[in-house]
Design an enzyme around this catalytic site. Structure first.
Site, mmCIF file in Angstrom:
data_model
loop_
_atom_site.group_PDB
_atom_site.id
_atom_site.type_symbol
_atom_site.label_atom_id
_atom_site.label_comp_id
_atom_site.label_asym_id
_atom_site.label_seq_id
_atom_site.Cartn_x
_atom_site.Cartn_y
_atom_site.Cartn_z
ATOM 1 N N ASP A 17 -2.826 -2.078 -9.595
ATOM 2 C CA ASP A 17 -2.694 -3.343 -10.323
ATOM 3 C C ASP A 17 -3.864 -3.554 -11.284
ATOM 4 O O ASP A 17 -4.981 -3.122 -10.998
ATOM 5 C CB ASP A 17 -2.617 -4.501 -9.313
ATOM 6 N N ASN A 65 9.380 -6.618 -11.184
ATOM 7 C CA ASN A 65 8.807 -6.367 -12.519
ATOM 8 C C ASN A 65 9.839 -6.391 -13.648
ATOM 9 O O ASN A 65 9.470 -6.439 -14.823
ATOM 10 C CB ASN A 65 8.019 -5.045 -12.538
#
Ligand code: IPE
Ligand code: IPE
Ligand code: MG
Length: 243
Positions: A17, A65
């Site tokens: 991330d 996502n």
């Protein structure tokens, strides 16, 4: 504390991330961060393989996502294709098996073909298995497994009472892999974000503020050192574990 030889985790799972923030800090589009992220990914694969890790599972794209801006999603899809095209040969030469986990039915035919090609080419490799979680969600994984077990019950292949954690594990997308020993998240957030839910029941957690494109060999080593210093008790007392 670790005594004797350093304990290396068999299976490391990583939430990669921080790509977007890495780029935004440099006044660049988020997609630039994803391109830089691919380089960090290559470094991490080679580091953990050399360290003796047998399974590396990377969260590349979550089922959530898809909610991102269209151009970011399409850049990520193109990056998956180009990264596989460019790197499969080298991974293969290094004995790395590539396996995708997640729902690939939403991907373009071109991406599905490339995934299958990379998986088939590297199928028999033994040095390390690289599991790439793409369009993956931990809840999706468990639901899928439960549905498969339900079908087996419906077809009288098993009895409902026979359902065990082993039978459920065998229907999950990481079936055949030991559960992750070490879970790493870069980028500063302290959450699981619907990554492996069932499988990280007893993983050691390592969080770092370092953004994924900056995930260096030094920080990778820190995560292994932190792991080696943990006492895994699995419900027992510290004294029992030492004995
Ligand atoms: C992780 O980085 C990569 C993917 C989710 C594909 P992010 O894109 O989430 O980066 P941040 O968290 O916005 O910085
Ligand atoms: C998790 O990161 C998914 C991947 C790294 C692929 P996100 O950036 O999507 O997670 P949230 O939404 O901040 O929890
Ligand atoms: Mg993020």
């Amino acid at each position: 504390m670790s005594e004797g030889p350093q304990q290396v985790p068999q299976h490391v799972a990583i939430i990669m991330d921080g790509n977007g923030r890495w780029a935004q800090k440099r006044f660049m589009p988020r997609t630039y961060g994803h391109k830089k992220g691919v380089e960090a990914t290559k470094k991490a694969i080679s580091f953990f393989a050399k360290s003796g890790v047998r399974q590396l599972t990377l969260f590349a794209f979550s089922s959530e996502n898809w909610n991102r801006p269209e151009d970011e999603v399409s850049t990520l899809m193109s990056l998956f294709i180009s990264s596989l095209e460019k790197n499969t040969d080298e991974l293969h030469a290094n004995g790395i098996r590539i396996r995708f986990i997640g729902d690939r039915s939403a991907f373009s035919q071109k991406l599905v073909n490339q995934i299958e090609e990379s998986e088939n080419m590297t199928l028999k490799n033994k040095a390390m298995t690289l599991n790439i979680a793409a369009n993956y969600g931990g809840q999706w994984d468990i639901l899928n497994a439960v549905k498969k077990l339900a079908v087996k019950v419906e077809n009288s292949e098993i009895l409902a009472a026979e359902i065990s954690s082993d039978l459920l594990s065998a229907e999950l997308s990481l079936a055949g892999s030991p559960d992750p020993d070490l879970f790493i998240r870069t980028g500063g957030e302290k959450r699981i974000s619907n990554f492996l839910l069932w499988q990280i029941a007893y993983a050691e957690l390592f969080f770092t503020d370092v953004l994924w494109p900056d995930f260096s060999v030094e920080v990778m080593q820190q995560s292994l050192d932190a792991f080696a210093g943990r006492q895994r008790r699995f419900g027992k007392t510290g004294e029992q574990v030492k004995a």
